[in-house]
Each structure stands twice: as C-alpha cells, then as structure tokens.
Motif scaffolding. Structure first.
Motif, PDB file in Angstrom:
ATOM      1  N   PHE A 178       0.925  -1.219   0.010  1.00  9.60           N
ATOM      2  CA  PHE A 178       0.050   0.075  -0.079  1.00  9.60           C
ATOM      3  C   PHE A 178       0.894   1.328  -0.135  1.00  9.60           C
ATOM      4  O   PHE A 178       0.505   2.221  -0.747  1.00  9.60           O
ATOM      5  CB  PHE A 178      -1.035   0.007   1.243  1.00  9.60           C
ATOM      6  N   TYR A 179       1.995   1.254   0.807  1.00 14.04           N
ATOM      7  CA  TYR A 179       2.710   2.366   0.997  1.00 14.04           C
ATOM      8  C   TYR A 179       3.480   2.621  -0.647  1.00 14.04           C
ATOM      9  O   TYR A 179       3.880   3.992  -1.158  1.00 14.04           O
ATOM     10  CB  TYR A 179       3.790   2.337   2.097  1.00 14.04           C
ATOM     11  N   GLN A 180       3.758   1.650  -0.863  1.00 14.16           N
ATOM     12  CA  GLN A 180       4.494   1.788  -2.422  1.00 14.16           C
ATOM     13  C   GLN A 180       3.578   2.418  -3.291  1.00 14.16           C
ATOM     14  O   GLN A 180       3.664   3.202  -4.052  1.00 14.16           O
ATOM     15  CB  GLN A 180       4.852   0.299  -2.971  1.00 14.16           C
ATOM     16  N   ALA A 181       2.238   2.002  -3.456  1.00 14.60           N
ATOM     17  CA  ALA A 181       1.228   2.290  -4.451  1.00 14.60           C
ATOM     18  C   ALA A 181       0.914   3.977  -4.061  1.00 14.60           C
ATOM     19  O   ALA A 181       0.565   4.692  -4.864  1.00 14.60           O
ATOM     20  CB  ALA A 181       0.037   1.567  -4.315  1.00 14.60           C
ATOM     21  N   PHE A 182       0.906   4.111  -2.675  1.00 15.31           N
ATOM     22  CA  PHE A 182       0.489   5.577  -2.154  1.00 15.31           C
ATOM     23  C   PHE A 182       1.634   6.393  -2.777  1.00 15.31           C
ATOM     24  O   PHE A 182       1.263   7.638  -3.215  1.00 15.31           O
ATOM     25  CB  PHE A 182       0.206   5.329  -0.590  1.00 15.31           C
ATOM     26  N   LYS A 183       2.961   5.979  -2.374  1.00 16.12           N
ATOM     27  CA  LYS A 183       3.906   6.985  -2.863  1.00 16.12           C
ATOM     28  C   LYS A 183       4.101   7.266  -4.311  1.00 16.12           C
ATOM     29  O   LYS A 183       4.119   8.191  -4.566  1.00 16.12           O
ATOM     30  CB  LYS A 183       5.453   6.311  -2.513  1.00 16.12           C
ATOM     31  N   ASN A 184       3.853   6.213  -5.188  1.00 15.66           N
ATOM     32  CA  ASN A 184       3.568   6.216  -6.499  1.00 15.66           C
ATOM     33  C   ASN A 184       2.542   7.388  -6.893  1.00 15.66           C
ATOM     34  O   ASN A 184       2.504   8.055  -7.933  1.00 15.66           O
ATOM     35  CB  ASN A 184       3.386   5.040  -7.168  1.00 15.66           C
ATOM     36  N   ASN A 185       1.265   7.010  -6.431  1.00 19.67           N
ATOM     37  CA  ASN A 185       0.202   8.050  -6.500  1.00 19.67           C
ATOM     38  C   ASN A 185       0.512   9.494  -6.385  1.00 19.67           C
ATOM     39  O   ASN A 185       0.231  10.416  -6.929  1.00 19.67           O
ATOM     40  CB  ASN A 185      -1.025   7.660  -5.958  1.00 19.67           C
ATOM     41  N   MET A 186       1.375   9.605  -5.138  1.00 17.49           N
ATOM     42  CA  MET A 186       1.637  11.073  -4.851  1.00 17.49           C
ATOM     43  C   MET A 186       2.804  11.631  -5.839  1.00 17.49           C
ATOM     44  O   MET A 186       2.771  12.953  -6.138  1.00 17.49           O
ATOM     45  CB  MET A 186       2.517  10.948  -3.477  1.00 17.49           C
ATOM     46  N   LEU A 187       3.669  10.835  -6.488  1.00 17.73           N
ATOM     47  CA  LEU A 187       4.846  11.152  -7.507  1.00 17.73           C
ATOM     48  C   LEU A 187       3.705  11.538  -8.522  1.00 17.73           C
ATOM     49  O   LEU A 187       3.845  12.488  -9.442  1.00 17.73           O
ATOM     50  CB  LEU A 187       5.483   9.847  -7.772  1.00 17.73           C
ATOM     51  N   TRP A 188       2.721  10.723  -9.041  1.00 20.75           N
ATOM     52  CA  TRP A 188       1.928  11.269 -10.067  1.00 20.75           C
ATOM     53  C   TRP A 188       1.155  12.401  -9.937  1.00 20.75           C
ATOM     54  O   TRP A 188       1.130  13.168 -10.768  1.00 20.75           O
ATOM     55  CB  TRP A 188       0.848  10.015 -10.282  1.00 20.75           C
ATOM     56  N   LEU A 189       0.835  12.654  -8.627  1.00 24.23           N
ATOM     57  CA  LEU A 189       0.075  13.866  -8.328  1.00 24.23           C
ATOM     58  C   LEU A 189       1.143  15.259  -8.458  1.00 24.23           C
ATOM     59  O   LEU A 189       0.600  16.138  -8.901  1.00 24.23           O
ATOM     60  CB  LEU A 189      -0.532  13.804  -6.837  1.00 24.23           C
ATOM     61  N   ILE A 190       2.240  14.977  -8.153  1.00 29.16           N
ATOM     62  CA  ILE A 190       3.201  16.117  -8.313  1.00 29.16           C
ATOM     63  C   ILE A 190       3.478  16.341  -9.799  1.00 29.16           C
ATOM     64  O   ILE A 190       3.461  17.583 -10.105  1.00 29.16           O
ATOM     65  CB  ILE A 190       4.567  15.827  -7.514  1.00 29.16           C
ATOM     66  N   VAL A 191       3.815  15.281 -10.620  1.00 24.39           N
ATOM     67  CA  VAL A 191       4.528  15.582 -11.955  1.00 24.39           C
ATOM     68  C   VAL A 191       3.124  15.817 -12.828  1.00 24.39           C
ATOM     69  O   VAL A 191       3.180  16.791 -13.558  1.00 24.39           O
ATOM     70  CB  VAL A 191       5.205  14.401 -12.213  1.00 24.39           C
ATOM     71  N   VAL A 192       2.136  14.931 -13.139  1.00 23.96           N
ATOM     72  CA  VAL A 192       1.237  15.035 -13.962  1.00 23.96           C
ATOM     73  C   VAL A 192       0.504  16.267 -14.104  1.00 23.96           C
ATOM     74  O   VAL A 192       0.455  16.889 -15.046  1.00 23.96           O
ATOM     75  CB  VAL A 192       0.440  13.960 -14.071  1.00 23.96           C
ATOM     76  N   PRO A 193      -0.132  16.784 -12.925  1.00 22.54           N
ATOM     77  CA  PRO A 193      -1.094  18.023 -13.285  1.00 22.54           C
ATOM     78  C   PRO A 193      -0.431  19.143 -13.382  1.00 22.54           C
ATOM     79  O   PRO A 193      -0.477  20.175 -14.347  1.00 22.54           O
ATOM     80  CB  PRO A 193      -1.958  18.181 -11.585  1.00 22.54           C
ATOM     81  N   THR A 194       0.952  19.287 -12.947  1.00 17.29           N
ATOM     82  CA  THR A 194       1.724  20.286 -12.992  1.00 17.29           C
ATOM     83  C   THR A 194       2.193  20.496 -14.296  1.00 17.29           C
ATOM     84  O   THR A 194       2.202  21.571 -15.267  1.00 17.29           O
ATOM     85  CB  THR A 194       3.035  20.347 -12.116  1.00 17.29           C
ATOM     86  N   ALA A 195       2.763  19.293 -14.783  1.00 16.17           N
ATOM     87  CA  ALA A 195       3.184  19.375 -16.456  1.00 16.17           C
ATOM     88  C   ALA A 195       2.199  19.607 -17.360  1.00 16.17           C
ATOM     89  O   ALA A 195       2.375  20.222 -18.211  1.00 16.17           O
ATOM     90  CB  ALA A 195       4.239  17.784 -16.567  1.00 16.17           C
ATOM     91  N   ALA A 196       1.023  18.829 -17.215  1.00 12.76           N
ATOM     92  CA  ALA A 196      -0.050  18.972 -18.082  1.00 12.76           C
ATOM     93  C   ALA A 196      -0.575  20.490 -18.222  1.00 12.76           C
ATOM     94  O   ALA A 196      -0.688  20.944 -19.319  1.00 12.76           O
ATOM     95  CB  ALA A 196      -1.160  18.239 -17.966  1.00 12.76           C
ATOM     96  N   THR A 197      -0.849  20.881 -17.100  1.00 11.73           N
ATOM     97  CA  THR A 197      -1.296  22.519 -16.999  1.00 11.73           C
ATOM     98  C   THR A 197      -0.361  23.427 -17.427  1.00 11.73           C
ATOM     99  O   THR A 197      -0.732  24.261 -18.422  1.00 11.73           O
ATOM    100  CB  THR A 197      -1.462  22.773 -15.556  1.00 11.73           C
ATOM    101  N   PHE A 198       0.825  23.175 -17.177  1.00  7.86           N
ATOM    102  CA  PHE A 198       2.370  23.988 -17.611  1.00  7.86           C
ATOM    103  C   PHE A 198       2.208  24.045 -19.012  1.00  7.86           C
ATOM    104  O   PHE A 198       2.184  25.185 -19.953  1.00  7.86           O
ATOM    105  CB  PHE A 198       3.516  23.641 -16.932  1.00  7.86           C
ATOM    106  N   PHE A 199       2.496  22.819 -19.773  1.00  4.98           N
ATOM    107  CA  PHE A 199       2.261  22.766 -21.030  1.00  4.98           C
ATOM    108  C   PHE A 199       1.034  23.151 -21.985  1.00  4.98           C
ATOM    109  O   PHE A 199       1.275  23.999 -22.963  1.00  4.98           O
ATOM    110  CB  PHE A 199       2.641  21.144 -21.504  1.00  4.98           C
ATOM    111  N   GLY A 200       0.077  23.062 -21.214  1.00  6.49           N
ATOM    112  CA  GLY A 200      -1.270  23.560 -21.851  1.00  6.49           C
ATOM    113  C   GLY A 200      -1.298  24.953 -21.869  1.00  6.49           C
ATOM    114  O   GLY A 200      -1.602  25.480 -23.027  1.00  6.49           O
ATOM    115  N   LEU A 201      -0.569  25.666 -20.988  1.00  7.76           N
ATOM    116  CA  LEU A 201      -0.698  27.127 -20.778  1.00  7.76           C
ATOM    117  C   LEU A 201       0.346  27.439 -21.825  1.00  7.76           C
ATOM    118  O   LEU A 201      -0.020  28.387 -22.530  1.00  7.76           O
ATOM    119  CB  LEU A 201      -0.366  27.310 -19.337  1.00  7.76           C
ATOM    120  N   ILE A 202       1.545  26.848 -21.873  1.00  7.24           N
ATOM    121  CA  ILE A 202       2.460  27.550 -22.655  1.00  7.24           C
ATOM    122  C   ILE A 202       2.110  27.291 -24.176  1.00  7.24           C
ATOM    123  O   ILE A 202       2.147  28.130 -25.025  1.00  7.24           O
ATOM    124  CB  ILE A 202       3.743  26.875 -22.472  1.00  7.24           C
ATOM    125  N   ILE A 203       1.264  26.146 -24.537  1.00  4.28           N
ATOM    126  CA  ILE A 203       0.874  26.029 -26.092  1.00  4.28           C
ATOM    127  C   ILE A 203      -0.189  27.015 -26.208  1.00  4.28           C
ATOM    128  O   ILE A 203      -0.390  27.436 -27.344  1.00  4.28           O
ATOM    129  CB  ILE A 203       0.627  24.635 -26.159  1.00  4.28           C
TER     130      ILE A 203
END
Length: 336
Positions: free
Chosen positions: A105-130
């Motif tokens: 569970f902790y491995q899955a939770f840690k991976n989810n937190m990593l996804w939460l940090i990277v994906v929304p930030t990157a998608a929003t950033f690239f979307g705004l720049i484009i």
C-alpha cells in the motif's frame, strides 16, 4: 456486425423507452391532476401541485441512476471495509490496521503522490504555454487540433501506442520501439524503459501528460481570450517585455482557471488505472492505488475487505479536491 447490430438495437430501445417514459408519466400526471373543465380553485391547485411534481419526473431517473451507481457503491465499500475476505465475516478495524502496515500500500500510495506532483503540473504548464503560443500564430487552430487529438484516444489505446514507443528487444533483434530506435541511431544502447526502477513511473506519466495537455490547452486558451486587450496594451506601453506580460499580466488574470484545470487533472490522476494496467500491470514498482484496489478486490481469489479499504482511501483523497474544484468553478462562473 453482430455487436454493431446489438448496440444499435440497444440505442433505439433506450431512446424509445425514455420517450415513452416521459410522455407516459406526463400524461398520467395530467390525468391525475386535470386542469380542464374544473372549478378555478381546483385548476389552480392542480397546476401548482403538477408544477412541483413535473420537474421530478425528468430528474427522478437521473437521481435513481446516480444513487445506484454512485451512492450505493460508496456505502457498500464502507460497509465491506469492516468485513473479511468474503465480505461476510465482521473483522472490525483489522483491514485498516493491515492498510497502515502494508508495504504494498505504501508503495502504491507513494507512486500516486509522485503522479500527483508531476502530471497535473506538467499538463497544466504545457497546456498554458501552448495556449499562449498558438494564439500568436496564424496556424494556431491547426496546432491546437493536433495537440487536442490525443483526448479522443482511450487510455488503453494510448497505452498501446506508447508500448510501441517504449518497446525493447534484447540481443541482436532489431529495435522496433521508436525511442530505442532513436537511441541506437545516435550510438546508444537500447533500454527496457518501462522496467527501469523509479524512472519507469515517469515514462508512464508521460502518457497521461500527452493526453491531458490538450484538455488544459483548450480551457486555458478560452480563458486567455477573455483577458481584456486594454491590460495587455497598457503593459506594452509601460515597456513590459513578453515574459513580463505573460507572467505578471496574463497569469494573474486567469489564475482561477489554472487552478480549476490543475485540480481537475489531479482528480483524474488519483483514479489512474488503465495506463498502469496496460503498460506494466503494476510490476517493477509502478503500482498505484486504483490497481492495488483492483488486485485485492478481483484477483487472487479476491479480498473484498482490503479492496474496499483501498477504495475508501482513494475516495477520501478525491472528495476534498472535488469539492474545492466545484466551488472554485462556481466562483469563476459568478465572476468572483
């Protein structure tokens, strides 16, 4: 052809069923509360009561469907979280105790937190720049169409595409994966990208960023169009450069929309399942919460209690963000 015919029949039956329901229910309501050939006070009363009932004839089926497919699963998951593997033996808080002592569970939770940090930030950033860049060129609409196109692909379909990009062949077999073909072309050694510890999570995140950037771009592009030209012109007259106009004039005026886009993608990331299942099946340290729930609930004989506990965790993480997102969107609609 058989499946196509079945789907067509279901659509026709569904549409006709809805039409018959709405016509029949309104016809029955008018019969029960007539408004013709009656005294004035009776007509007024019937019209008033029918006015209260009629909207629910339209909303009722939707509420029933929402209750059955949304409310009931939540209540049932909460109940199952206190029961054992079969969902019949009451075990109290044992499943919750297991949850906080489970390395998986902790491995899955840690991976989810990593996804939460990277994906929304990157998608929003690239979307705004484009969105900013494509608003300044004559072929911007064509570029937007191409960038938005991945949104039309299912997560499984996107995963299949990217599996070919990340494909790795050992030995002297020719590399058919696009990424490894590029690496070999420049003299490098091919790599099994989706099995590389830690980094494989980022390679999976790229798929969701690729899909969601188009969504962010469309929403933010519409927000940029709503910025008054006077503010930009005033900044130009004051000597502001392009970066200053973007960072100090545009971004503050659409900050609310940026937050809504970011949180919308965040909710999606918390429920990410298809990409991990199709690409790695949770192997090589890529497991996430939704896949953990699926594994406990439906694989290895199934453990309804533990699967339900993981589902409760996902819900607890999603609900506050969803509530904040709705409130923010409502505030944006009201112009606050």
């Amino acid at each position: 052809m058989g499946q196509l015919a079945s789907a067509l029949v279901i659509v026709i039956v569904g549409v006709l069923g809805c039409a018959c329901y709405f016509y029949g229910s309104n016809f029955l309501l008018d019969k029960l509360l007539p408004s013709k050939n009656k005294p004035y006070d009776v007509v007024a009363r019937n019209l008033r009561i029918a006015g209260y009932i009629r909207p629910w004839l339209f909303l009722g089926p939707a509420f029933l469907a929402l209750g059955f497919y949304l409310v009931y699963p939540v209540v049932e998951s909460f109940r199952l979280s206190f029961f054992g593997r079969s969902g019949e033996v009451f075990v109290g808080l044992s499943n919750y105790a297991w949850l906080f002592n489970s390395d998986e569970f902790y491995q899955a939770f840690k991976n989810n937190m990593l996804w939460l940090i990277v994906v929304p930030t990157a998608a929003t950033f690239f979307g705004l720049i484009i969105a900013v860049m494509t608003d300044r060129i004559w072929w911007g609409n064509i570029a937007k169409s191409l960038i938005f196109m991945p949104m039309a692909i299912s997560f499984i379909g996107a995963s299949v595409i990217w599996k070919f990009i990340y494909d790795f062949r050992s030995g002297d077999d020719p590399q058919i994966g696009l990424l490894n073909a590029v690496v070999v072309f420049f003299g490098g050694d091919p790599q099994p990208w989706i099995t590389l510890p830690f980094w494989n999570n980022f390679f999976l995140m790229v798929i969701l960023v690729w899909i969601q950037t188009g969504f962010a771009m469309v929403i933010l592009s519409a927000a940029l169009r709503g910025i008054p030209d006077e503010t930009v012109e005033a900044a130009v007259l004051d000597g502001a450069n392009g970066f200053q106009i973007f960072y100090k004039i545009m971004v503050p005026q659409i900050w609310g929309t940026i937050a809504v886009v970011w949180t919308t993608i965040t909710i999606l990331v918390l429920k990410v399942f298809d990409i991990v299942l199709a690409m790695t099946n949770g192997q090589w340290g890529t497991q996430v919460l939704a896949n953990e729930m699926f594994d406990w609930m439906f694989r290895g004989g199934g453990d309804f209690g533990r699967g339900a506990v993981v589902a409760i965790v996902i819900m607890v993480l999603v609900v506050p963000i969803m509530v904040w997102n709705i409130r923010r969107a409502n505030a944006e609609m009201e112009g606050r």
